[in-house]
Design an enzyme around this catalytic site. Structure first.
Site, PDB file in Angstrom:
ATOM      1  CG  HIS A   1      52.485  20.255   2.494  1.00  0.00           C
ATOM      2  ND1 HIS A   1      52.044  21.554   2.599  1.00  0.00           N
ATOM      3  CD2 HIS A   1      53.273  20.049   3.573  1.00  0.00           C
ATOM      4  CE1 HIS A   1      52.554  22.113   3.688  1.00  0.00           C
ATOM      5  NE2 HIS A   1      53.301  21.221   4.300  1.00  0.00           N
ATOM      6  CB  SER A   2      49.549  20.010   5.056  1.00  0.00           C
ATOM      7  OG  SER A   2      49.002  20.482   6.253  1.00  0.00           O
ATOM      8  CB  ILE A   3      44.695  19.158   5.078  1.00  0.00           C
ATOM      9  CG1 ILE A   3      43.376  18.475   5.441  1.00  0.00           C
ATOM     10  CG2 ILE A   3      44.501  20.197   4.006  1.00  0.00           C
ATOM     11  CD1 ILE A   3      43.455  17.548   6.633  1.00  0.00           C
TER      12      ILE A   3
END
Ligand SMILES: *[C@@H]1O[C@H](CO)[C@@H](O)[C@H](O)[C@H]1NC(C)=O
Ligand SMILES: *[C@@H]1O[C@H](CO)[C@@H](O)[C@H](O)[C@H]1NC(C)=O
Ligand SMILES: *[C@@H]1O[C@H](CO)[C@@H](O)[C@H](O)[C@H]1NC(C)=O
Ligand SMILES: *[C@@H]1O[C@H](CO)[C@@H](O)[C@H](O)[C@H]1NC(C)=O
Length: 389
Positions: free
Chosen positions: A218-220
């Site tokens: 998820h995400s970074i």
């Protein structure tokens, strides 16, 4: 509202009100969890002994925390799933949701997968004793969390935000699900170079131990499976990314009219802060020529792409890459930048816009939102399409 009809309540007598098991109340002993039954082991992987001059002794540095969940219903899929958090919150975010519903770890356990959850090096249970090398900073604030993640619709930073409906609450201070999420958020390290280097090594050390696996990030957190696909591509069966945060050369959060957020220069290597295997070889980021493409509007952002000569990512290209984007998330305004950059670099990429498959109203924390199980099913279907289950 869920009520437990436990023996305890029965013994207390009919006069006693049934226990409220909503939200945080679900940790009360009278309430039954929505999570699946599993066994849990934990271990650390990666890193090495290093002499610490100040302490006149070796210490262990750069290990990653991993927990192994084995469903009591059995494991019948040949390839495990490894879950990577953004680091905000820790890997615990893959367990139950902030409002006490079943989380993604349980979904994949129910579907016969061996599940591993990672806390990356330098944060959460991956915290490091070599504290001089691992400085921490605040990861987010209430304002950023409300404006960019849980209630963007209230400030309208991009038109699609008006369709955000899936956060289980109003997404601002005082909403029990919001409060539970922000309580779970932990500092991140400022040493992103060391974090990427150690995650590349520890991530592949993990896959060497457990065999080929699917990664979900998820995400970074999507930075790490990308680096692993460069380092040990044969050990990744597929690289699944929920709104990856490693957008080419830029970080975006909302738009520049939003307090404390905006668009900043980032990731000199394009998708990473550290060297990655381009062809022709790149030895310093200045060898990558870039050009800004597209008009920059609140609904659809301009992107930074490579200009000639194009460098490809041959190892990353060996691993099937899929990206999922919520229809009302800030990422719907710029995830095309990720898809186009990967495709330009020879990485054939599948982009699942959830709105296009009938899943509407999600923002950035889609795996915690009300329809989180529907989104997990989309991932499960993509895995089937790769391995033919
Ligand atoms: C930020 O979002 C608002 C609302 O959608 C929009 O009017 C404004 O133009 C955006 N600003 C930028 C710089 O994109
Ligand atoms: C909001 O959702 C509706 C219904 O799906 C859609 O027609 C509309 O285009 C969406 N608006 C934006 C700004 O994405
Ligand atoms: C969100 O809900 C909480 C709890 O009910 C309340 O305190 C807060 O004012 C609400 N915020 C908004 C913007 O409606
Ligand atoms: C950008 O905007 C200009 C002027 O409105 C328009 O002519 C051009 O086609 C747009 N370019 C893209 C890539 O959308």
């Amino acid at each position: 509202m869920r009520f437990s009809l436990s023996l305890v309540a029965a013994l207390v007598g009919s006069a006693a009100a049934a226990t409220n098991c909503d939200g945080l109340n679900q940790i009360k002993k009278e309430c039954s969890s929505q999570e699946s039954f599993y066994k849990r082991d934990y271990f650390y992987v990666g890193g090495n002994y290093q002499y610490n001059t100040a302490l006149s002794s070796d210490i262990w540095v750069n290990a990653m925390y991993v927990e192994k969940l084995t469903g009591l219903g059995g494991v019948w899929r040949p390839y495990p799933i490894v879950l990577f958090t953004a680091g905000v919150p820790s890997g615990a975010g893959w367990l139950n949701t902030p409002d006490g519903r079943k989380g993604w770890a349980s979904y994949f356990l129910d579907n016969g997968y061996q599940v591993y959850i990672v806390d990356q090096t330098g944060m959460g249970r991956g915290g490091q004793n070599d504290i001089a090398s691992w400085p921490l900073k605040l990861a987010t604030t209430v304002k950023i969390t409300e404006n960019a993640y849980t209630a963007p619709e209230l400030i309208n930073p991009y038109p699609q935000s008006q369709n955000h409906t899936q956060w289980p609450g109003n997404g601002t201070q005082g909403d029990p699900a919001f409060d539970a999420l922000v309580k779970s958020m932990i500092p991140i390290t400022t040493n992103v170079v060391l974090q990427e280097t150690t995650m590349r090594a520890a991530g592949c050390a993990l896959l060497n131990l457990i065999g080929p696996a699917f990664t979900i990030s998820h995400s970074i957190g999507s930075t790490y499976p990308l680096l692993m696909s460069d380092e040990c591509p044969t050990l990744l069966k597929g690289n699944i990314n929920l709104e990856p945060g490693n957008i080419p050369f830029q970080s975006y959060v909302g738009n520049s009219t939003v307090p404390a957020v905006g668009r900043t220069t980032s990731r000199p290597w394009g998708l990473t802060n550290t060297p990655i295997g381009y062809s022709p070889t790149v030895t310093t980021p200045s060898e990558i020529n870039t050009v800004t493409v597209g008009n920059d509007t609140a609904a659809l952002r301009s992107c930074i792409m490579q200009a000639s000569p194009i460098h490809t990512l041959p190892n990353v290209a060996k691993v099937p890459y899929v990206l999922l984007t919520g229809s009302a998330s800030p990422h719907i305004t710029y995830d095309h930048c990720m898809v186009n950059y990967l495709n330009q670099a020879g990485v054939s990429t599948t982009w699942i816009k959830l709105g296009d498959v009938g899943i509407k109203g999600n923002a950035h924390f889609m795996f915690l939102e009300k329809n989180n199980m529907e989104i997990a099913a989309v991932v499960s279907k993509w895995i089937s399409s790769i391995v033919g289950w």
